[in-house]
Enzyme design. Structure first.
Site, mmCIF file in Angstrom:
data_model
loop_
_atom_site.group_PDB
_atom_site.id
_atom_site.type_symbol
_atom_site.label_atom_id
_atom_site.label_comp_id
_atom_site.label_asym_id
_atom_site.label_seq_id
_atom_site.Cartn_x
_atom_site.Cartn_y
_atom_site.Cartn_z
ATOM 1 N N GLY A 89 1.841 9.761 -8.473
ATOM 2 C CA GLY A 89 0.847 10.366 -7.608
ATOM 3 C C GLY A 89 -0.014 8.507 -7.794
ATOM 4 O O GLY A 89 0.139 7.630 -7.998
ATOM 5 N N ARG A 92 -3.856 4.724 -7.709
ATOM 6 C CA ARG A 92 -5.015 3.037 -7.117
ATOM 7 C C ARG A 92 -5.395 3.295 -5.165
ATOM 8 O O ARG A 92 -4.886 2.692 -4.436
ATOM 9 C CB ARG A 92 -4.703 2.140 -6.376
ATOM 10 C CG ARG A 92 -2.914 1.594 -6.196
ATOM 11 C CD ARG A 92 -2.725 1.091 -6.015
ATOM 12 N NE ARG A 92 -1.427 -0.162 -5.109
ATOM 13 C CZ ARG A 92 -1.411 -0.672 -4.753
ATOM 14 N NH1 ARG A 92 -1.624 -1.507 -5.204
ATOM 15 N NH2 ARG A 92 -0.193 -1.537 -4.979
ATOM 16 N N LYS A 111 -6.709 2.345 0.051
ATOM 17 C CA LYS A 111 -5.683 1.643 -0.604
ATOM 18 C C LYS A 111 -5.984 0.793 -1.909
ATOM 19 O O LYS A 111 -6.411 -0.566 -0.962
ATOM 20 C CB LYS A 111 -4.107 1.588 -0.235
ATOM 21 C CG LYS A 111 -2.585 1.138 -1.389
ATOM 22 C CD LYS A 111 -1.599 1.097 -0.417
ATOM 23 C CE LYS A 111 -0.513 0.168 -1.078
ATOM 24 N NZ LYS A 111 0.652 0.457 -0.242
ATOM 25 N N GLY A 124 -6.270 0.008 -10.380
ATOM 26 C CA GLY A 124 -6.301 1.012 -9.532
ATOM 27 C C GLY A 124 -6.358 0.362 -8.336
ATOM 28 O O GLY A 124 -7.188 0.521 -7.927
ATOM 29 N N ARG A 174 -6.205 2.917 5.350
ATOM 30 C CA ARG A 174 -4.613 2.938 6.230
ATOM 31 C C ARG A 174 -4.463 4.540 6.975
ATOM 32 O O ARG A 174 -5.613 5.706 6.301
ATOM 33 C CB ARG A 174 -3.273 3.559 5.384
ATOM 34 C CG ARG A 174 -2.136 3.997 5.969
ATOM 35 C CD ARG A 174 -1.471 3.776 4.719
ATOM 36 N NE ARG A 174 -0.565 4.096 3.727
ATOM 37 C CZ ARG A 174 -0.495 4.266 2.602
ATOM 38 N NH1 ARG A 174 0.637 2.393 2.310
ATOM 39 N NH2 ARG A 174 -0.149 4.684 1.989
ATOM 40 N N ASP A 250 9.307 8.086 -3.441
ATOM 41 C CA ASP A 250 7.929 7.934 -2.997
ATOM 42 C C ASP A 250 7.398 7.413 -2.237
ATOM 43 O O ASP A 250 5.764 7.235 -1.207
ATOM 44 C CB ASP A 250 7.093 7.805 -4.520
ATOM 45 C CG ASP A 250 7.450 6.206 -5.432
ATOM 46 O OD1 ASP A 250 8.794 5.994 -5.813
ATOM 47 O OD2 ASP A 250 6.487 5.641 -5.492
ATOM 48 N N ASN A 251 8.197 6.642 -1.836
ATOM 49 C CA ASN A 251 7.913 5.419 -0.246
ATOM 50 C C ASN A 251 8.329 6.037 1.427
ATOM 51 O O ASN A 251 9.157 5.404 1.904
ATOM 52 C CB ASN A 251 8.016 4.092 -0.735
ATOM 53 C CG ASN A 251 7.272 3.455 -1.711
ATOM 54 O OD1 ASN A 251 6.240 4.358 -2.513
ATOM 55 N ND2 ASN A 251 7.837 2.730 -2.532
ATOM 56 N N ASP A 260 4.390 2.357 2.716
ATOM 57 C CA ASP A 260 3.934 1.600 1.469
ATOM 58 C C ASP A 260 4.787 -0.131 2.498
ATOM 59 O O ASP A 260 5.764 0.174 1.303
ATOM 60 C CB ASP A 260 4.687 2.517 0.507
ATOM 61 C CG ASP A 260 3.442 3.167 0.125
ATOM 62 O OD1 ASP A 260 2.299 3.409 0.443
ATOM 63 O OD2 ASP A 260 3.859 3.884 -1.291
HETATM 64 P P1 AMP Z 1 3.579 1.038 -4.532
HETATM 65 O O1 AMP Z 1 3.448 0.326 -5.522
HETATM 66 O O2 AMP Z 1 1.713 1.042 -4.407
HETATM 67 O O3 AMP Z 1 4.103 2.035 -3.855
HETATM 68 O O4 AMP Z 1 2.611 1.882 -6.101
HETATM 69 C C1 AMP Z 1 4.077 2.895 -7.116
HETATM 70 C C2 AMP Z 1 2.957 3.732 -7.728
HETATM 71 O O5 AMP Z 1 2.291 3.013 -8.893
HETATM 72 C C3 AMP Z 1 1.850 4.303 -7.354
HETATM 73 O O6 AMP Z 1 1.816 5.723 -7.775
HETATM 74 C C4 AMP Z 1 0.966 3.528 -6.936
HETATM 75 O O7 AMP Z 1 -0.559 4.067 -7.137
HETATM 76 C C5 AMP Z 1 0.883 3.256 -9.198
HETATM 77 N N1 AMP Z 1 0.340 1.369 -8.913
HETATM 78 C C6 AMP Z 1 0.518 0.154 -7.795
HETATM 79 N N2 AMP Z 1 -0.315 -0.520 -8.198
HETATM 80 C C7 AMP Z 1 -1.018 0.451 -9.152
HETATM 81 C C8 AMP Z 1 -2.293 -0.375 -9.581
HETATM 82 N N3 AMP Z 1 -3.036 -1.691 -9.459
HETATM 83 N N4 AMP Z 1 -3.099 0.303 -10.448
HETATM 84 C C9 AMP Z 1 -3.100 2.077 -10.494
HETATM 85 N N5 AMP Z 1 -1.702 2.254 -10.203
HETATM 86 C C10 AMP Z 1 -0.472 1.734 -9.312
HETATM 87 MG MG MG Z 2 4.128 3.714 -3.035
#
Ligand code: AMP
Ligand code: MG
Length: 479
Positions: A89, A92, A111, A124, A174, A250-251, A260
């Site tokens: 989910g 952030r 983001k 977040g 974004r 998820d990406n 992403d």
């Molecule tokens: P990403 O690496 O941006 O594709 O993130 C993968 C997952 O980790 C997603 O669910 C993001 O919302 C979560 N996530 C990444 N960095 C943070 C953060 N600093 N705080 C909360 N959730 C994060």
């Molecule tokens: Mg992602």
């Protein structure tokens, strides 16, 4: 709905069953201010750039005002991360609003905008560096004609967050055709709610493939469309030498946009095993693996939507499998087309495959720079790589030139398909370091401008030269 700052606000995600999102407001920042607003994109979206650029505009965009109409939310999704299923989910991120355009709905998404119910104990937030990185690569891929989410703005938040040490934070604004991911469907399947899964699929069809909405048996046709878009996308990545770095489900956006950007990179030397991400220890997301991973991700999508394909699970499996088998040939089709154009061919012929494969093989043998090799062929100045001094190259060149006799203006075509400028890893790193750590944006701005015109052979030499220092390059998630 009103049109603040030129946005025609919609809220369609809220039409989905409640399990697909959580009400969540972006955090209130001390002192938000723009680092960049993407003027060209703002114009494309017909936004009121003058008003948007004001402090009020910035506070609107980052979600301090306008909640009644737009009502930001955090999306629920799951995903296979390095092969392991996890419920995720937006931890952030927030869907700030949907903007209705003549080309369809677009998500305006934040983001780094603070904690949500999906933050799982993380803060977040996003670093300024990660926002600058996504902005740069999304602009570069867009200029190269690759489907991608875009970056409308970077907003610094006026506070620092903790990573290894204190670091500047930012919010990336974004723009995406949607944020429906393979993982969104996996989430629906995981919840075991067939009605919700169907609602999600119908929502996706309405959004991206509306012509299918009345079609009987539409879910299989829709799945084939998604397969075709991923095949086309990954073929483009391969042709430009782009390594996404973290192709988790998820990406993977079902719209077929690149999404992403994290530990991504362009290959220097042609190397199918090229891996840049510090955490991709087994090379799962290596350059040469991307088509296989794309197909694997689509298999996960197929599994998630099985009950929609056929009420009989066996028949559903057979049908999704047959659809997925077509990913390989489709990928090949798109990839060969791009590679043919890179060699100057209007349309590729069967006997051209050998020319392509031989050239790639020579690049591998002679550690040749992928982009520079094609640039050299395009500009007909084949020097600077040891490959060009070899007898194998000489005989390859004779065959290639004979083939070029069949083409009109092949070099014009080559110039439009072989970028003179890509974001070179070392140059990106140095520009990001200077911008994010020292507050010196000079190099970053120069690089950003350069990658926006990748086919400009008259661009400053600094952006066109191949780095001498080809020591192994490592990217970090650095979120
Ligand atoms: P990403 O690496 O941006 O594709 O993130 C993968 C997952 O980790 C997603 O669910 C993001 O919302 C979560 N996530 C990444 N960095 C943070 C953060 N600093 N705080 C909360 N959730 C994060
Ligand atoms: Mg992602």
């Amino acid at each position: 709905m009103t049109q603040p700052y030129g946005f025609t606000i919609r809220n369609t995600y809220r039409d989905l069953p409640k399990l697909f999102y959580a009400d969540s407001l972006p955090m209130r920042f001390v002192d938000p201010s723009y680092t960049f607003v993407n003027r060209a994109l703002a114009d494309e979206l017909r936004l009121d750039i003058k008003a948007l650029r004001t402090e009020r505009g910035c506070r609107f965009l980052i979600g301090e005002t306008g909640h009644d109409e737009a009502r930001p939310l955090a999306m629920a999704y799951a995903g296979h991360q390095y092969g392991q299923f996890t419920v995720l989910g937006d931890g952030r991120a927030h869907l700030r609003l949907e903007h209705d355009t003549s080309e369809g709905l677009l998500d305006i998404h934040l983001k780094g905008s603070g904690k949500t119910p999906f933050s799982r104990g993380f803060d977040g937030r996003a670093t300024l560096r990660s926002a600058l990185l996504e902005y740069l690569y999304s602009e570069a891929l867009c200029a190269l004609g690759v489907p991608t989410t875009r970056s409308l703005a970077i907003i610094t938040t006026g506070d620092e967050i903790k990573r290894i040490g204190p670091t500047a934070a930012a919010v990336l604004v974004r723009v995406a055709k949607s944020h429906l991911r393979v993982g969104t469907f996996e989430y629906a399947a995981h919840r075991g709610d067939l009605d919700a899964l169907k609602a999600l699929a119908d929502f996706a069809i309405e959004r991206h493939d509306a012509d299918l909405s009345e079609l009987p048996g539409r879910y299989l046709t829709w799945y084939k469309r998604i397969i075709a878009r991923q095949a086309a996308l990954i073929a483009q990545w391969q042709a430009i030498g782009f390594v996404h770095g973290v192709m988790n489900t998820d990406n993977t956006a079902i719209s077929g946009e690149s999404i992403d950007y994290g530990p991504c990179a362009f290959i220097d030397n042609y190397d199918l095993n090229a891996v840049y991400s510090s955490i991709d220890a087994h090379g799962r997301y290596a350059y040469g693996n991307q088509p296989y991973i794309g197909s694997w991700n689509l298999a996960k999508l197929g599994e998630a939507i099985l009950p929609l394909i056929d009420a009989d699970p066996k028949a559903a499996r057979r049908k999704t499998h047959e659809a997925l088998v077509d990913f390989g040939p489709q990928f090949e089709h798109y990839y060969r087309d791009h590679m043919g154009k890179k060699l100057g061919f209007a349309s590729i012929k069967d006997r051209d495959d050998n020319l392509i494969q031989t050239l790639l093989g020579l690049m591998e043998t002679y550690d040749a720079d992928y982009t520079a090799t094609f640039t050299a062929l395009t500009t007909q100045r084949d020097a600077g790589e040891s490959l060009f001094d070899s007898s194998e190259y000489a005989s390859w060149k004779t065959r290639w030139q004979a083939r070029l006799h069949e083409e009109n203006t092949p070099f014009v075509r080559m110039q439009a398909h072989n970028p003179a400028i890509i974001p070179r890893n070392q140059v990106v790193k140095s520009a990001l370091d200077k911008a994010a750590h020292d507050g010196d944006f000079g190099d970053y701005m120069g690089l950003l401008e350069a990658v926006r015109h990748p086919f400009d052979t008259a661009a400053p030499r600094a952006y066109r030269t191949v780095p001498k220092n080809k020591e192994p390059f490592v990217t970090y998630c650095g979120t």
